[in-house]
Design an enzyme around this catalytic site. Structure first.
Site, PDB file in Angstrom:
ATOM      1  CG  HIS A 116      -1.936  -1.046   1.263  1.00 32.63           C
ATOM      2  ND1 HIS A 116      -1.635  -2.344   1.610  1.00 32.63           N
ATOM      3  CD2 HIS A 116      -3.267  -1.023   0.965  1.00 32.63           C
ATOM      4  CE1 HIS A 116      -2.736  -3.078   1.543  1.00 32.63           C
ATOM      5  NE2 HIS A 116      -3.729  -2.307   1.145  1.00 32.63           N
ATOM      6  CE  LYS A 140      -5.259  -4.811  -0.956  1.00 26.38           C
ATOM      7  NZ  LYS A 140      -5.818  -4.944   0.405  1.00 26.38           N
ATOM      8  CE  LYS A 287     -21.000  21.672 -19.442  1.00 27.15           C
ATOM      9  NZ  LYS A 287     -22.415  22.081 -19.477  1.00 27.15           N
ATOM     10  CG  ASP A 323     -24.831  21.508 -22.114  1.00 24.72           C
ATOM     11  OD1 ASP A 323     -25.411  20.467 -21.756  1.00 24.72           O
ATOM     12  OD2 ASP A 323     -23.733  21.868 -21.651  1.00 24.72           O
TER      13      ASP A 323
END
Length: 488
Positions: A116, A140, A287, A323
């Protein structure tokens, strides 16, 4: 599953079994005394022998809660295997200290070595090389995603080591896509939070959502990947709507939320090209800036200067703006747009879309907002009228179209108009919550209300059709949007 009391661990495991789950991680280190988990394992498996338990007792030096020695850790994990656990997880730091002792696990169950990193994503290849010096049944590797491309770096291990049993995940909200994609990409399993409680790691979602919304067991390695890029993105209902639409059409596809901070747009395209992503929705704050990364932009979107829909075709990134039409279509059901007087509130990407769409429909558009300079700039660009707040409030319009984040979850009290709303109809582009402070005030004043949900569904329908070339299941999408908003 990590709980401080043994009885709660048992009760939650039983609850999850009743919900259809059969594979659990028991975090013994969360218990006040990890040994208390051993009789829980026995008791649970005696009633549910078909279930599989992975036992973990992580030491506090490695971000666990167990304060004992490595020898104690080995003893507890051995006891878990003796009690019926099918596998145990031991962190690489402990394993390297007692490599010879790991042989005591042989023949009892599977050994998962875990790594980890809570700070970032170092070279996954280097980490795996280190871990594979110790024989195990699975490796893992869990890192923390600091930028979108970290998702691909960790997932790529399954591609570069197809015969090595690995579990790969990136923690944090930015790393969420790895939780959905890892098993389809060849990972042994993924992690989810219990359905009835909070997750134990950031970025986790419930097992129910992974199974039923993201359908992690249904889509393949070849599935088309779509998503939404935003900051914030956690509360977007787009995944609920588009995944349900894919499901209705039985498509091998998945739609993911991608947290992309303002400075990480270029890095997202690195991820999008490598996964590869087939298309994505664009919302706040990307956007306008996304245009610089596109190869081909629809003429209307170019005039608007904002894109909300991106897809790849013939190796080129293309952008459009759904939109504008998603504003004019719902409005046109309530009034004749040509020559109607519309007051548009806002000056960002959503407002630009609405302004150009309304102007093209022949409406007389006036624009007001919190930033008069930007209002004047937008009005000049699209041929509309710029107004100050006091000028707008002194007039009367056929409709108000609200295109700012004011009133959006979680800051739901925001409202541009403090008193009387100067119109007969109010269209709030905010859809979460369904009823905003603005639409509530409008209803109290006897005005006609059009909710932002109508616009959301309209633009999502058009996105689906652009991406897939198929007719969108509109009713399915609207139902999914309502359910997502009501459950949130």
């Amino acid at each position: 599953m990590g709980f401080p009391e043994a009885q709660r661990l048992l009760e939650n495991a039983r609850r999850e079994t009743n919900a259809g789950e059969s594979f659990f991680e028991f975090r013994l280190d969360y218990l006040a005394a990890p040994e208390q988990g051993i009789p829980v394992i026995r008791k649970f498996l005696s009633a549910h022998p078909d279930c599989c338990i992975l036992a973990t007792c992580r030491r506090h030096q490695n971000h666990g809660k167990f304060n004992g020695s490595v020898e104690d850790q080995i003893r507890i994990l051995n006891a878990a295997l003796d009690a019926g656990a099918r596998a145990i997880d031991i962190e690489i730091e402990s394993a390297e200290n007692v490599a010879a002792r790991l042989e005591t696990f042989r023949g009892k169950g599977s050994l998962i070595l875990s790594y980890h990193n809570y700070d970032g994503t170092p070279s996954p290849e280097a980490v795996l090389r280190r871990m594979m010096r110790i024989p195990a049944d699975g490796y893992k590797i869990v890192t923390t995603a600091r930028k979108p491309s970290d998702n691909y770096r960790i997932l790529a291990l399954t591609k570069s080591h197809p015969r090595t049993p690995v579990v790969v995940l990136a923690m944090g909200e930015t790393g969420f896509p790895t939780r959905v994609l890892s098993t389809a990409w060849g990972g042994l399993f993924t992690y989810a939070a219990p359905n009835a409680s909070e997750g134990t790691a950031t970025g986790q979602v419930t097992a129910r959502l992974l199974r039923h919304l993201y359908r992690v067991e249904k889509f393949s390695r070849a599935a088309k990947i779509y998503g939404v890029i935003a900051d914030p993105v956690r509360h977007s209902i787009s995944p609920a709507v588009h995944n349900r639409a894919f499901q209705a059409h039985r498509m091998d596809a998945v739609y993911l939320p991608f947290l992309v901070q303002p400075s990480q747009l270029k890095d997202f395209f690195v991820l999008a090209n490598k996964l590869p992503v087939a298309g994505f929705s664009v919302t706040i704050p990307h956007k306008q800036k996304v245009l610089r990364y596109l190869d081909i932009v629809d003429p209307l979107a170019r005039r608007i200067g904002a894109v909300n829909t991106v897809w790849k075709k013939a190796g080129k990134w293309r952008g459009a703006n759904t939109d504008a039409e998603a504003v004019t279509v719902p409005l046109s059901r309530k009034l004749r747009l040509a020559k109607s007087s519309i007051l548009l509130v806002g000056n960002g990407g959503a407002a630009r879309s609405a302004a150009y769409g309304l102007m093209e429909s022949g409406a007389k558009v006036s624009i007001v907002g919190r930033n008069p300079d930007r209002v004047r700039s937008l009005a000049k660009a699209c041929g509309a009228e710029a107004l100050l707040r006091e000028q707008a409030e002194a007039r009367k319009f056929d409709a108000v179209v609200h295109a700012t984040p004011l009133g959006m979850y979680p800051n739901t009290e925001g409202c541009f108009f403090q008193n009387s709303i100067p119109a007969d109809l109010v269209f709030d582009m905010v859809y979460n919550p369904i009823e905003t402070t603005l639409t509530r005030h409008a209803a109290q004043q006897g005005l006609t209300v059009v909710s932002g949900l109508q616009m959301f569904v309209e633009q999502a329908v058009r996105q689906f059709e652009i991406w897939t070339g198929s007719s969108a299941p509109r009713a399915v999408m609207e139902k999914a949007a309502l359910e997502a908003l009501n459950s949130g």
